[in-house]
Design a protein around this motif. Structure first.
Motif: not given
Length: 406
Positions: A59-63, A82-83, A189-192, A240-241
């Motif tokens: 899912f992540y690699w193929n967006l 997040h994603n 980066l961790l926040y993102h 929000e999360f």
């Protein structure tokens, strides 16, 4: 053809960069172990790719996938938290270069291997006793070869990124003045990727830096001001999360109950609703054990958890953790607090062993390093005590000999 060329390039660059990085920070044995860590981690990356192919990794690699489809017109349209941030990182390689899933797996494993290189370098500075043994077994740096540490941090997705960013943060904290950019970048980066983890790390850092007696008051004021700004910036993302209006006991309990209900499926489900909170934390940290195992992966996890239990039980029996904590370096204190806060938070919201192992993997290695560090302090103090006693005995013997001779 592009995949082959890209993979060869990544492999050569990884070996050269690791060798050069390690060469100036450790000895030849350390360089060899760093290269071993890289290859070991990459092997687990491919195993994880095989194990998890068709799930979130694809899912992540193929967006996206056939259930969740996204249309991104440009690279920057993927940007977000997040994603979306994982999509943002993957887009140039997956969509622009058209690299396949296995090349992406190799890329993620090669990059996330740096987490272990950085942790190893910090450990080499911390641990001066050689070798550090427990029950005749050398525990450092062999503890870094435990399979689950690599398995959950080597594949395409958030877990590998979070593990890498926290290790960058840990490495940079050793010398904040020198590595302030690395520390700041790792937090951003961790926040993102996972705002709630950035919140925990930031909270732990602010707490320790402000209270640290060795830090100049001007630096404390700067960090306190930055902490307030960062707290309010991340706080909104955390709300929000969690899908709540404010953080209070009632809302947090509702989130925990909802999470536990959502994860109450599969053979790895464990009903912790009636557990007292300390037992929930213990379950999160040290289970599954052998009586929980239902497949090879959970059996392997049980074996590792037994090692963790023996290590923690033995060290904490010999060493006063509070006194040892006070003697620990600041960067180790911060990561230990991060580990404790994350464990307390996740223990109340998870009820699935598979998810527990993934979540604890982000910070558990720092608990292991803390245990080894305080055990080393214990060994050094015991060695100094023995040397002092021998010296005193020799002095008494010399005095007695002079008296007899006189």
């Amino acid at each position: 053809m592009v995949d082959i060329f890209f993979s060869i390039l990544v492999y050569i660059l990884s070996l050269v960069m690791i060798s050069e990085f390690a060469k100036s920070r450790t000895n030849a044995q350390g360089v060899n172990f760093s290269i071993l860590l890289y290859h070991y981690h990459v092997l687990f990356g491919f195993y994880y790719g095989w194990f998890a192919q068709g799930t979130d990794t694809t899912f992540y690699w193929n967006l996206g996938d056939r259930f969740r489809q996204f249309e991104f017109e440009t690279w920057f349209s993927t940007y977000g938290t997040h994603n979306n941030f994982v999509f943002f990182l993957n887009y140039p390689f997956s969509k622009v270069l058209g690299l396949d899933f296995w090349t992406g797996t190799f890329l993620y494993a090669s990059v996330s291997a740096w987490a272990f290189i950085l942790i190893y370098m910090v450990g080499e500075e911390l641990f001066k006793v050689e070798p550090i043994k427990l029950y005749g077994f050398k525990i450092w740096p062999l503890i870094l070869l435990l399979p689950s540490l690599h398995f959950w941090s080597s594949g395409i997705g958030k877990d590998a990124l979070v593990f890498l960013f926290i290790s960058m943060f840990f490495y940079g904290l050793r010398d904040l003045r020198k590595h302030v950019f690395l520390v700041g970048l790792s937090l951003i980066l961790l926040y993102h990727v996972r705002p709630h983890m950035a919140f925990i790390v930031f909270l732990s850092t602010a707490f320790m830096l402000v209270l640290d007696s060795k830090l100049h008051s001007s630096y404390k004021l700067i960090f306190f001001s930055l902490s307030l700004v960062g707290f309010f910036l991340i706080y909104g993302q955390v709300l929000e999360f969690l899908k709540i209006d404010e953080i209070n006991t009632e809302n947090i309990e509702a989130v925990f109950n909802k999470s536990s209900t959502n994860l109450s499926y599969g053979r790895s489900f464990v009903d912790m609703s009636s557990y007292p909170y300390p037992l929930k934390v213990f379950t999160f940290l040290f289970r599954p054990l052998f009586f929980d195992a239902h497949n090879f992966t959970s059996f392997l996890n049980s074996f590792e958890n037994l090692i963790y239990l023996i290590l923690a039980g033995t060290v904490l029996k010999k060493v006063n953790p509070i006194k040892a904590y006070q003697k620990s370096p600041v960067h180790l204190k911060i990561l230990l607090i991060t580990f404790l806060l994350a464990s307390i938070a996740f223990a109340g919201s998870l009820s699935n062993f598979g998810i527990m192992v993934r979540m604890k993997n982000m910070t558990f290695v720092y608990f292991l390093i803390f245990l080894i560090y305080i055990y080393q302090v214990h060994l050094l103090e015991r060695r100094e005590y023995i040397i002092r006693k021998i010296t005193e005995a020799q002095k008494r013997k010399a005095v007695l000999a002079r008296k007899v001779g006189g």
